[in-house]
Design an enzyme around this catalytic site. Structure first.
Site, PDB file in Angstrom:
ATOM      1  CD  GLU A 165      -2.285  -1.828   2.009  1.00 13.56           C
ATOM      2  OE1 GLU A 165      -3.483  -2.738   1.823  1.00 13.56           O
ATOM      3  OE2 GLU A 165      -1.550  -2.026   2.835  1.00 13.56           O
ATOM      4  CB  THR A 166       1.420   4.138  -2.064  1.00 11.34           C
ATOM      5  OG1 THR A 166       2.456   3.355  -2.221  1.00 11.34           O
ATOM      6  CG2 THR A 166       1.766   5.596  -2.054  1.00 11.34           C
TER       7      THR A 166
END
Length: 305
Positions: free
Chosen positions: A47-48
């Site tokens: 995830e970002t």
């Protein structure tokens, strides 16, 4: 071309190069959702997260969370990592060094308590914004086993059986006989679609767990596979632990009151992680749950987009 600060935190660990890496992009004003998705694909981490100003001035920040392929309404390691990053970026703290941070996510406001002990990694714990709810699951153990490259007799332990839950992000929680079965699991994405069809724009991930653990103080060992979201395997998954809280209460029927459990994940990947799951029950039902863990900063830089 804008210059935007970013940081990399390893989450659900108290040491660098373990846990689940998270990219945190600051100064996200002006980025479209399409640009955020492209940046998340560029980082290519589980995830970002993109930090922006909150809509409610009483809150700390807003977050948008992306896997390499899709946006999520909520996720655990971005919540823990972002809360700690904001805390270490000098968010207001009480005299004892603790801070309450409220993050606006697609699922709604998420309350996080952050604390630090000198010489140790910061710790954050958040209240689940939504308690897990069950979903229908009709697949037989033989089909689930085939999708995970296991034998049918390796699916389930004690009274635990495969079940589907969501606390904002959907998962199929698959109990397996022990560490050997967990280590052998390999997800077939094509067969998995027959077990876990899309839920909205998300395909439920496979959360494989067992009672046998590597760490003596851990209650469960877990792995999580979500190839349809661009995550072949995840080293630590807070949203899956949130969903698993439903299975835990349903099958273990804990006594009323609070209880906490450490979950180890990422061991097979060489990225050992520890997730603290706290549940509160009354009348045999889950009334509240919290997810917690440490995080450490391992890099920072500038994004030119």
């Amino acid at each position: 071309m804008a210059a935007r600060r970013y940081e990399i935190y390893d989450v659900f660990t108290d040491r660098a190069l373990a846990g689940n890496p998270l990219a945190i992009v600051r100064d996200s004003d002006g980025l479209t959702g399409e640009a955020m998705q492209a940046i998340a694909a560029e980082f290519n981490l589980s995830e970002t997260v993109f930090v922006g100003p909150p809509e409610n001035p009483a809150h700390t920040a807003s977050l948008r969370i992306f896997t390499p392929k899709t946006e999520l309404p909520f996720a655990g390691h971005p919540t823990v990592g972002s809360a700690i990053a904001l805390y270490e970026g000098k968010a207001p703290a009480a005299p004892d060094g603790t801070a309450l941070i409220v993050l606006e996510e697609k699922i709604g406001p998420v309350r996080c308590a952050v604390s630090a002990t000198p010489g140790r990694a910061s710790f954050a714990e958040f209240d689940l914004p939504r308690l897990p709810v069950p979903a229908a699951l009709s697949a037989e153990p033989e089909l689930i086993a085939a999708a995970l490259s296991l034998d049918a007799d390796e699916i389930g332990f004690e009274n635990h059986r495969a079940s589907a839950w969501s606390a904002g992000v959907p998962y199929v929680c698959v109990p397996v006989a022990g560490l050997e079965a967990a280590a052998s699991a390999r997800l077939d994405p094509r067969l998995w679609l027959d077990i876990a069809p899309p839920s909205g724009n998300l395909i439920p991930g496979a959360y494989v767990y067992c009672r046998e653990t590597v760490g003596e103080d851990c209650a469960f060992h877990a792995r999580m596979f979500a190839p349809h979201d661009g995550i072949v395997e995840d080293p630590a998954t807070g949203s899956a632990a949130a969903a698993f809280a439903g299975a835990l209460v349903a099958f273990d029927a804990p006594v009323d009151g609070p209880g906490h459990h450490w979950i180890e994940q990422g061991v097979e990947m060489g990225r050992p992680s520890r997730i603290r799951l706290e549940v509160e029950t009354a009348g045999g039902a889950l009334t509240a749950a919290r997810i917690g863990g440490h995080a450490v900063r391992v890099a920072d830089g500038t994004l030119f987009v």
